[in-house]
Design a protein around this motif. Structure first.
Motif, PDB file in Angstrom:
ATOM      1  N   GLY A  18       1.461   5.742  18.120  1.00 51.70           N
ATOM      2  CA  GLY A  18       1.126   6.258  19.457  1.00 51.70           C
ATOM      3  C   GLY A  18       0.895   5.178  20.512  1.00 51.70           C
ATOM      4  N   SER A  19       1.140   3.901  20.158  1.00 48.81           N
ATOM      5  CA  SER A  19       0.927   2.851  21.156  1.00 48.81           C
ATOM      6  C   SER A  19       1.781   3.105  22.393  1.00 48.81           C
ATOM      7  N   TYR A  20       1.195   2.888  23.520  1.00 51.63           N
ATOM      8  CA  TYR A  20       1.838   2.987  24.840  1.00 51.63           C
ATOM      9  C   TYR A  20       2.303   4.406  25.190  1.00 51.63           C
ATOM     10  N   ALA A  21       1.938   5.399  24.369  1.00 51.16           N
ATOM     11  CA  ALA A  21       2.408   6.761  24.645  1.00 51.16           C
ATOM     12  C   ALA A  21       1.898   7.241  25.999  1.00 51.16           C
ATOM     13  N   ASP A  22       0.690   6.783  26.371  1.00 45.53           N
ATOM     14  CA  ASP A  22       0.137   7.270  27.643  1.00 45.53           C
ATOM     15  C   ASP A  22       0.399   6.291  28.793  1.00 45.53           C
ATOM     16  N   ARG A  23       1.200   5.249  28.531  1.00 46.89           N
ATOM     17  CA  ARG A  23       1.492   4.310  29.624  1.00 46.89           C
ATOM     18  C   ARG A  23       2.892   4.600  30.174  1.00 46.89           C
ATOM     19  N   SER A  24       2.991   5.703  30.912  1.00 44.19           N
ATOM     20  CA  SER A  24       4.319   6.105  31.380  1.00 44.19           C
ATOM     21  C   SER A  24       4.590   5.574  32.791  1.00 44.19           C
ATOM     22  N   TRP A  25       3.544   5.069  33.454  1.00 49.26           N
ATOM     23  CA  TRP A  25       3.740   4.573  34.825  1.00 49.26           C
ATOM     24  C   TRP A  25       4.508   3.253  34.783  1.00 49.26           C
ATOM     25  N   PRO A  26       5.321   3.012  35.809  1.00 47.23           N
ATOM     26  CA  PRO A  26       6.018   1.723  35.840  1.00 47.23           C
ATOM     27  C   PRO A  26       5.037   0.612  36.151  1.00 47.23           C
ATOM     28  N   SER A  27       5.462  -0.627  35.944  1.00 48.35           N
ATOM     29  CA  SER A  27       4.633  -1.768  36.288  1.00 48.35           C
ATOM     30  C   SER A  27       4.282  -1.712  37.780  1.00 48.35           C
ATOM     31  N   ALA A  28       2.990  -1.864  38.082  1.00 53.06           N
ATOM     32  CA  ALA A  28       2.543  -1.842  39.484  1.00 53.06           C
ATOM     33  C   ALA A  28       3.203  -2.979  40.259  1.00 53.06           C
ATOM     34  N   TYR A  29       3.450  -4.085  39.579  1.00 50.27           N
ATOM     35  CA  TYR A  29       4.053  -5.249  40.241  1.00 50.27           C
ATOM     36  C   TYR A  29       5.494  -4.933  40.659  1.00 50.27           C
ATOM     37  N   LEU A  30       6.239  -4.348  39.728  1.00 50.59           N
ATOM     38  CA  LEU A  30       7.628  -3.992  40.017  1.00 50.59           C
ATOM     39  C   LEU A  30       7.692  -2.983  41.166  1.00 50.59           C
ATOM     40  N   GLU A  31       6.813  -1.994  41.088  1.00 44.98           N
ATOM     41  CA  GLU A  31       6.792  -0.941  42.107  1.00 44.98           C
ATOM     42  C   GLU A  31       6.503  -1.544  43.490  1.00 44.98           C
ATOM     43  N   ALA A  32       5.493  -2.429  43.536  1.00 45.00           N
ATOM     44  CA  ALA A  32       5.096  -3.012  44.824  1.00 45.00           C
ATOM     45  C   ALA A  32       6.219  -3.884  45.380  1.00 45.00           C
ATOM     46  N   LEU A  33       6.820  -4.700  44.511  1.00 50.44           N
ATOM     47  CA  LEU A  33       7.884  -5.578  45.011  1.00 50.44           C
ATOM     48  C   LEU A  33       9.066  -4.768  45.539  1.00 50.44           C
ATOM     49  N   LEU A  34       9.432  -3.720  44.800  1.00 53.02           N
ATOM     50  CA  LEU A  34      10.600  -2.939  45.227  1.00 53.02           C
ATOM     51  C   LEU A  34      10.347  -2.245  46.557  1.00 53.02           C
ATOM     52  N   SER A  35       9.099  -1.810  46.771  1.00 52.38           N
ATOM     53  CA  SER A  35       8.875  -1.086  48.024  1.00 52.38           C
ATOM     54  C   SER A  35       8.538  -2.024  49.185  1.00 52.38           C
ATOM     55  N   LEU A  36       8.020  -3.229  48.877  1.00 49.91           N
ATOM     56  CA  LEU A  36       7.535  -4.078  49.971  1.00 49.91           C
ATOM     57  C   LEU A  36       8.443  -5.243  50.331  1.00 49.91           C
ATOM     58  N   SER A  37       9.222  -5.732  49.337  1.00 55.38           N
ATOM     59  CA  SER A  37       9.919  -6.989  49.604  1.00 55.38           C
ATOM     60  C   SER A  37      11.352  -6.774  50.069  1.00 55.38           C
ATOM     61  N   ASP A  38      11.683  -7.382  51.203  1.00 60.84           N
ATOM     62  CA  ASP A  38      13.060  -7.306  51.713  1.00 60.84           C
ATOM     63  C   ASP A  38      14.008  -8.126  50.848  1.00 60.84           C
ATOM     64  N   SER A  39      13.446  -9.026  50.033  1.00 59.24           N
ATOM     65  CA  SER A  39      14.308  -9.880  49.198  1.00 59.24           C
ATOM     66  C   SER A  39      14.834  -9.139  47.978  1.00 59.24           C
ATOM     67  N   LEU A  40      14.299  -7.945  47.708  1.00 64.87           N
ATOM     68  CA  LEU A  40      14.744  -7.252  46.493  1.00 64.87           C
ATOM     69  C   LEU A  40      15.941  -6.351  46.760  1.00 64.87           C
ATOM     70  N   PRO A  41      16.886  -6.302  45.771  1.00 65.63           N
ATOM     71  CA  PRO A  41      18.034  -5.416  45.956  1.00 65.63           C
ATOM     72  C   PRO A  41      17.581  -3.961  45.991  1.00 65.63           C
ATOM     73  N   LYS A  42      18.334  -3.132  46.686  1.00 61.68           N
ATOM     74  CA  LYS A  42      17.966  -1.709  46.788  1.00 61.68           C
ATOM     75  C   LYS A  42      18.749  -0.873  45.779  1.00 61.68           C
ATOM     76  N   GLY A  43      19.428  -1.532  44.878  1.00 61.81           N
ATOM     77  CA  GLY A  43      20.216  -0.841  43.855  1.00 61.81           C
ATOM     78  C   GLY A  43      21.154  -1.855  43.244  1.00 61.81           C
ATOM     79  N   GLY A  44      22.047  -1.388  42.348  1.00 57.48           N
ATOM     80  CA  GLY A  44      22.975  -2.301  41.682  1.00 57.48           C
ATOM     81  C   GLY A  44      22.709  -2.300  40.191  1.00 57.48           C
ATOM     82  N   ARG A  45      23.087  -3.380  39.519  1.00 63.57           N
ATOM     83  CA  ARG A  45      22.905  -3.443  38.058  1.00 63.57           C
ATOM     84  C   ARG A  45      21.570  -4.091  37.729  1.00 63.57           C
ATOM     85  N   ALA A  46      20.848  -3.466  36.791  1.00 70.36           N
ATOM     86  CA  ALA A  46      19.550  -4.023  36.377  1.00 70.36           C
ATOM     87  C   ALA A  46      19.507  -4.165  34.863  1.00 70.36           C
ATOM     88  N   LEU A  47      18.743  -5.158  34.418  1.00 71.98           N
ATOM     89  CA  LEU A  47      18.548  -5.394  32.981  1.00 71.98           C
ATOM     90  C   LEU A  47      17.055  -5.441  32.706  1.00 71.98           C
TER      91      LEU A  47
END
Ligand SMILES: C[S@@+](CC[C@H](N)C(=O)[O-])C[C@H]1O[C@@H](n2cnc3c(N)ncnc32)[C@H](O)[C@@H]1O
Length: 212
Positions: A18-47
């Motif tokens: 059951g490890s991480y079963a309740d951690r369904s939220w994305p990383s707060a860091y990833l979320e913040a960067l994607l919404s705040l930083s103009d340097s981040l791509p708005k789509g494309g290929r991700a790994l």
């Protein structure tokens, strides 16, 4: 945990327990960067490397990325597949050992990526090779637990019990810049963060962009 088990067996056992079963939220860091930083791509290929149950892969797929996601644990990937089907998202889930000499990206994963994320999985060798897998202007984001001091033990800092799976202060930046000096630092942070479950982690975060 039984030290005779392989990494795959250890992680499968954790996920089955059951490890991480309740951690369904994305990383707060990833979320913040994607919404705040103009340097981040708005789509494309991700790994997404060492994607676990896929919380960040799913978030990226919801945000217009075509995602390749790799993990060693078939159990974690089974949960990830179920979740992506429920959400009607198409993600390329890859079962592979990232510590193998011939990493999967030299086989099944061949694209150059607009965004690469590696969260809470430590491998300096791998980190070194990631910048070369970025497309021009591509962005690499990583977040790892920092090594624990004795004081941190008493302060209930979460994360791996062994410092083997943590990084020294400054080491993410040092490793990336040593491998490829021609990147721009978009963001960096080291210190305490509180996850949405209120657990406190001490992390090193870095976001770099490859120059064209
Ligand atoms: C702490 S979890 C982090 C999962 C995910 N990145 C996240 O932030 O939710 C570490 C992950 O690394 C995976 N892992 C451990 N060793 C691995 C290896 N050699 N190759 C690929 N994945 C591995 C585990 O299965 C587990 O899902």
């Amino acid at each position: 945990m039984d030290s005779n088990l392989s990494d795959r067996e250890k992680w499968d056992k954790r996920y089955l327990g059951g490890s991480y079963a309740d951690r369904s939220w994305p990383s707060a860091y990833l979320e913040a960067l994607l919404s705040l930083s103009d340097s981040l791509p708005k789509g494309g290929r991700a790994l997404d490397l060492a994607c676990g149950r896929g919380r960040n892969s799913i978030f990226l797929a919801r945000n217009n990325f075509l995602v390749d996601a790799i993990d060693i644990s078939p159990v974690a990937l089974r949960y990830a597949v179920q979740e992506s089907i429920k959400s009607n998202l198409s993600i390329n889930w890859v079962l592979a050992d990232l510590m193998e000499k011939k990493p999967p990206m030299r086989g099944q994963i061949t694209a150059s990526y607009d965004l690469i994320v590696m969260f809470r999985f430590v491998s300096n060798d791998l980190l070194e090779s990631l910048v070369s897998m970025l497309a021009p202007n591509g962005v690499l984001i990583s977040e790892q637990h920092l090594v624990k001091s004795q004081k941190d033990e008493t302060d209930r800092i979460v994360g791996p019990s062994s410092n083997r799976f943590r990084v020294e202060k400054g080491s993410l930046k040092h490793t990336i810049l040593k491998a490829c000096p021609s990147v721009d630092i978009v963001d960096e942070f080291e210190g305490l963060v509180q996850d949405p479950d209120r657990e406190v982690a001490q992390v090193s975060r870095i976001c770099v962009a490859r120059r064209v």
